[in-house]
Scaffold this active site. Sequence first.
Site, short mmCIF file in Angstrom:
data_model
loop_
_atom_site.label_atom_id
_atom_site.label_comp_id
_atom_site.label_asym_id
_atom_site.label_seq_id
_atom_site.Cartn_x
_atom_site.Cartn_y
_atom_site.Cartn_z
N HIS A 106 -0.39 32.59 10.23
CA HIS A 106 0.37 31.46 10.78
C HIS A 106 -0.54 30.38 11.37
O HIS A 106 -0.08 29.52 12.13
CB HIS A 106 1.41 31.91 11.80
CG HIS A 106 2.55 32.65 11.17
ND1 HIS A 106 3.65 33.08 11.88
CD2 HIS A 106 2.77 33.03 9.88
CE1 HIS A 106 4.49 33.71 11.06
NE2 HIS A 106 3.96 33.69 9.84
N CYS A 119 2.24 38.71 5.05
CA CYS A 119 3.12 37.60 5.40
C CYS A 119 3.60 36.98 4.10
O CYS A 119 2.86 36.95 3.11
CB CYS A 119 2.35 36.58 6.23
SG CYS A 119 3.30 35.10 6.69
N ASN A 154 6.05 40.85 12.77
CA ASN A 154 5.41 39.70 13.42
C ASN A 154 5.14 39.98 14.90
O ASN A 154 5.84 40.80 15.50
CB ASN A 154 6.31 38.47 13.30
CG ASN A 154 6.11 37.74 11.99
OD1 ASN A 154 5.00 37.62 11.51
ND2 ASN A 154 7.20 37.27 11.40
N TYR A 209 3.20 26.41 9.77
CA TYR A 209 3.19 26.65 11.22
C TYR A 209 2.25 25.72 11.96
O TYR A 209 2.34 25.57 13.18
CB TYR A 209 2.83 28.11 11.52
CG TYR A 209 3.97 29.05 11.24
CD1 TYR A 209 4.91 29.35 12.22
CD2 TYR A 209 4.16 29.59 9.97
CE1 TYR A 209 5.99 30.18 11.95
CE2 TYR A 209 5.23 30.41 9.69
CZ TYR A 209 6.14 30.70 10.69
OH TYR A 209 7.22 31.51 10.42
N ARG A 253 14.19 38.12 20.99
CA ARG A 253 13.66 36.91 20.35
C ARG A 253 14.28 35.66 20.97
O ARG A 253 13.59 34.66 21.19
CB ARG A 253 13.94 36.95 18.84
CG ARG A 253 13.52 35.66 18.15
CD ARG A 253 13.76 35.68 16.65
NE ARG A 253 13.46 34.38 16.07
CZ ARG A 253 13.52 34.10 14.78
NH1 ARG A 253 13.87 35.02 13.91
NH2 ARG A 253 13.24 32.88 14.34
#
Length: 437
Positions: free
Chosen positions: A202, A172, A151, A255, A97
Amino acid sequence: MTKKELKIAVIGGGSSYTPELIEGFINSYYELPIRDLFLVDVEEGREKLEIVGAFAKRMVAEAGLPIRIHLTMDRKEAIRNADFVTTQIRVGLLEARARDEKIPLRYKCIGQETTGAGGFAKALRTIPVILEICKEIEELAPDSFLINFTNPAGLVTEAVIKYSNVKSIGLCNLPIGTTMKIAKMTNADVSQVDMEWVGINHLNWTTKIKVEGKDVLDEILNKMPGSEGMNMKNIPDFGWDRDLLRSLGALPCRYLRYYYMTDKMLQEERGSLQNKGTRAEVVMQIERELFELYKNPDLSHKPKQLDERGGAYYSLAAVNLITSIFNNKKDIQTVNIQNKGVLDCLNNDVSVEVNCVIDAQGAHPVQIDKQPGPQIRGLLQVVKAYEELTVEAAIKGSYDTALQALTIHPLVISADVAKQILDDILNENQHFLPQFY
């Protein structure tokens, strides 16, 4: 579902989020009588699994419930004859990440876990692994439901829809979190808040908000600019512009700041990179502290520090969904499922995030009152096209398809930059992307 004693498999069971899920299962035990809960992880996560597993066993013992917790590295053992399989995996761990966040920032593009080029890299690593899990579910637990929290949830859901036969629902915590915030803003019980969601994971907009039967969308939009109440963790508090909200006629999800306020968000990310490191590096520190807490043999309740991890209402969303399927509740929840004509501006076989009726057969989309106008439809169609290309690239290992996916993404500034980012992603993720080699 008629079975009275449930088996649930949690893939990615060594996650720091798992105690949140355990708490949810404990609180809902009399609606959701779990007998066997399998926590499964990969070899690299063995130590974390053992720490979390021991803590989970203490939580269950403290609650006095007959839930048997099993810790295993054998994914097939966990899946076999399960009623529900939940996935909360991170292929490449937090180190991957961190790379996902840093690579786009080199080229003055947003570097974020699920959005833009960072989410693209994560999808390439994750989708093949999720589809391996789906093959095992098809073989060992064909009647089970896959509840995916991994995700990027929308991309993962779409891959499962298109390339497997598993009964799958993507989840989510953002919709339930936003609903809770609206309830707090309006001093209403959350059961009295009804919201209509339009979009994809998102990248969605709330186009209707009713509180105790009264339409309060315009009132909420007028309260929004600069309102801290509507922000969730991980996102800096840049107030929405009042004129933007009025012109949209909808409440954007958090987002959408990356799209509507790209310059401010990029500035924030670059400043954080210099001062604190990436969000992944911040989370690594939080996780180190959490696992030290989890090791405490006297700890048998979820510590409040877990809230800093950024997964508010995670267990509530997951447990609500599983409980509603098990009990055939026919209530409405916001989840990721196949479009099937709900949004007529998108193909039928793609994933969307909309309100659904939840019953023993799964999730059934609720037809929306009004299709999105061009101010929403335009961005939605472009990002969905990026998602379709990304899913195809992840499965086929096609460089050309991957390049086109990044090139059309609104947060990648040019085709030249898309190529540089793609090359860096492939070079720095070779071990996780054999399909490209």
